[in-house]
Every structure is written in C-alpha cells, then in structure tokens.
Enzyme design. Structure first.
Site, PDB file in Angstrom:
ATOM      1  N   HIS A 106       5.940  19.415  47.546  1.00  0.00           N
ATOM      2  CA  HIS A 106       6.465  20.474  48.399  1.00  0.00           C
ATOM      3  C   HIS A 106       5.290  20.773  49.740  1.00  0.00           C
ATOM      4  O   HIS A 106       4.047  20.432  49.655  1.00  0.00           O
ATOM      5  CB  HIS A 106       6.507  21.889  47.772  1.00  0.00           C
ATOM      6  CG  HIS A 106       5.122  22.317  47.061  1.00  0.00           C
ATOM      7  ND1 HIS A 106       4.465  23.176  47.977  1.00  0.00           N
ATOM      8  CD2 HIS A 106       4.646  22.202  46.008  1.00  0.00           C
ATOM      9  CE1 HIS A 106       3.229  23.400  47.227  1.00  0.00           C
ATOM     10  NE2 HIS A 106       3.496  22.922  46.032  1.00  0.00           N
ATOM     11  N   GLU A 117       5.684  22.854  38.509  1.00  0.00           N
ATOM     12  CA  GLU A 117       3.993  22.745  38.649  1.00  0.00           C
ATOM     13  C   GLU A 117       3.289  22.973  37.204  1.00  0.00           C
ATOM     14  O   GLU A 117       3.984  23.561  36.461  1.00  0.00           O
ATOM     15  CB  GLU A 117       3.518  23.639  39.764  1.00  0.00           C
ATOM     16  CG  GLU A 117       2.051  23.729  39.894  1.00  0.00           C
ATOM     17  CD  GLU A 117       1.314  22.297  40.195  1.00  0.00           C
ATOM     18  OE1 GLU A 117       1.441  21.662  39.257  1.00  0.00           O
ATOM     19  OE2 GLU A 117       0.850  22.273  41.371  1.00  0.00           O
TER      20      GLU A 117
END
Length: 247
Positions: free
Chosen positions: A9, A87
């Site tokens: 990202h 994550e």
C-alpha cells in the site's frame, strides 16, 4: 511463464507518523494516494494486464488497489479481499511511535519486534479497545483466528494457505494476478517464493507503492524479480523503511 505483481500500500497516516500500525485500519495520506496512482500509471505504460486482484480487508491496501486500477482504467476487475493478507499484528505496540519505542527499549529490541522471524511483540489484552475481536469484518472467524500479536512466522502461517488455496491456483489456470497488501504479508510471500532463511529475512524491507514483479515458471518457482520503474528509487525507499525503527 507467469507474472505476479505484488504492491505494498501507499504511505498511510501512521506510516507518516512513524507508528506501529498492524491491523489498525488507517487511511492513505495524499502522498500514499499519489504513490498508488503513479504505480497504476506505470503498470499501464508497461502494458500490464490483470484478470484478478487480491487484497486485504484494510483500507490502506484496498484503496491503493482502487487507485491503481483506476489509473489503469480497470476498475471492473474482479477483486477478492482476505484477512489473511492483512499486515502482521503488532500487538501492544499498535499505535505507538517506533522511534519513541527505540529510545525506551533500544534500537536492537525494536528491530527484533519489527523484523525478526519468530519473536512477537508484547500481546494485546483480549479486552483492549485496540483489539479487532469485536470488528464486524472478522465476524465469520473464530476469535482464536484473530491475533493479539504476531511474529513474521505467524504471518507466514496465515498467508501461505491463501497462496496455496487461492493465488497459486488462479495463476496456474492462466490468470494474471496482482496482490495489493502490506509490508509483512508481502515479506511472507517473498520469503516463501525466494526461500529466504529465517535469519536473512530480517534484512528485507518492502517500499510503499512500488510494484514488485515476479516472473515464475510453470511450477511457480521464481525465475527473477524486480521493481518496476527506477531501481535506485526503490532501493532508497526500502532503506527508508528500514530506518523507521531507530531512535
């Protein structure tokens, strides 16, 4: 030959503030949005096409993918979201400043928490308001599947089933795949693909918003990999990620 594109990202608000983020659902900064758009323009200019994209359930990754696909004029592309691409969970460190933690505990300890393979940070208490166990997006999971902390080994253990059950079969069927995810879920995939040792994985850092291309043989074994665009810029961005946990 198969091509797989991995992209971390763009810069998030907590990247900018140098905070441990983990499963906390923070958004992109204006810089992060531009990084994602730049990646999309680059992929389009290089002639990349995709049949399917995978991403996490966290908005910094999903919105990165949106911007990439928008720049490619491919917003109709099928997208599959999975918590397994989230994550790594940073436990009780989530929301805390990395440099402040380094001043308190030392650079070496913070490096272990950030990058070691099998040492997790201190865990959240189950009732901690930062815990995701009451989050509706995980309602279909057993509470035990929602971590209170993770090391990279734990992240690998949840990412690899998704690789084996969804990503790899899609690629073997001939689909062109992009994965928009996070620094550590991508590190987990790279560790597996490249056979990186538990010790050497400490030195691997993934920069924000730069497409990482893997060329794979028919058995999905890597032939080579490279960042699209300026290789020197990618190296500098990875080095900047490495320095985030220093006092």
């Amino acid at each position: 030959m198969h091509k797989l594109v991995l992209i971390r990202h763009g810069e998030s608000t907590w990247n900018l503030e140098n905070r441990f983020t983990g499963w906390t659902d923070v958004d992109l900064t204006p810089t992060g949005i531009e990084q994602a758009k730049t990646a999309g323009r680059l992929l389009k200019a290089e002639g990349y096409e995709f049949d399917l994209a995978f991403t996490s359930v966290l908005k910094r990754a999903t919105r990165t993918l949106w911007h990439v696909l928008d720049e490619m004029d491919r917003t109709w592309l099928p997208v599959e979201h999975s918590w397994r691409l989230n994550e790594r969970h940073y436990g009780a460190l989530q929301g805390l400043n990395k440099a402040d933690m380094a001043k308190q505990y030392g650079d070496a300890q913070v490096l272990v928490w950030r990058r070691s393979y099998d040492t997790p940070p201190p865990a959240l208490e189950a009732g901690d308001p930062r815990s995701e166990r009451g989050d509706i997006r995980y309602a279909g999971l057993d509470p035990e599947q929602i971590p209170l902390t993770e090391c990279l080994k734990d992240t690998v253990a949840r990412v690899l089933p998704f690789w084996n059950e969804r990503i790899a079969p899609a690629m073997r069927s001939g689909q062109r795949v992009m994965v928009a995810a996070h620094g550590n879920s991508i590190r987990a995939l790279v560790k597996y693909l490249d056979g990186i040792s538990d010790d050497d994985i400490v030195g691997l850092n993934i920069p924000n918003g730069i497409p990482l291309v893997y060329e794979l043989d028919d058995d999905l074994k890597p032939l080579r990999h490279y960042y699209l665009g300026d290789a020197e810029a990618a190296a500098k961005a990875a080095a900047a990620v490495a320095s985030q946990g220093k006092a």
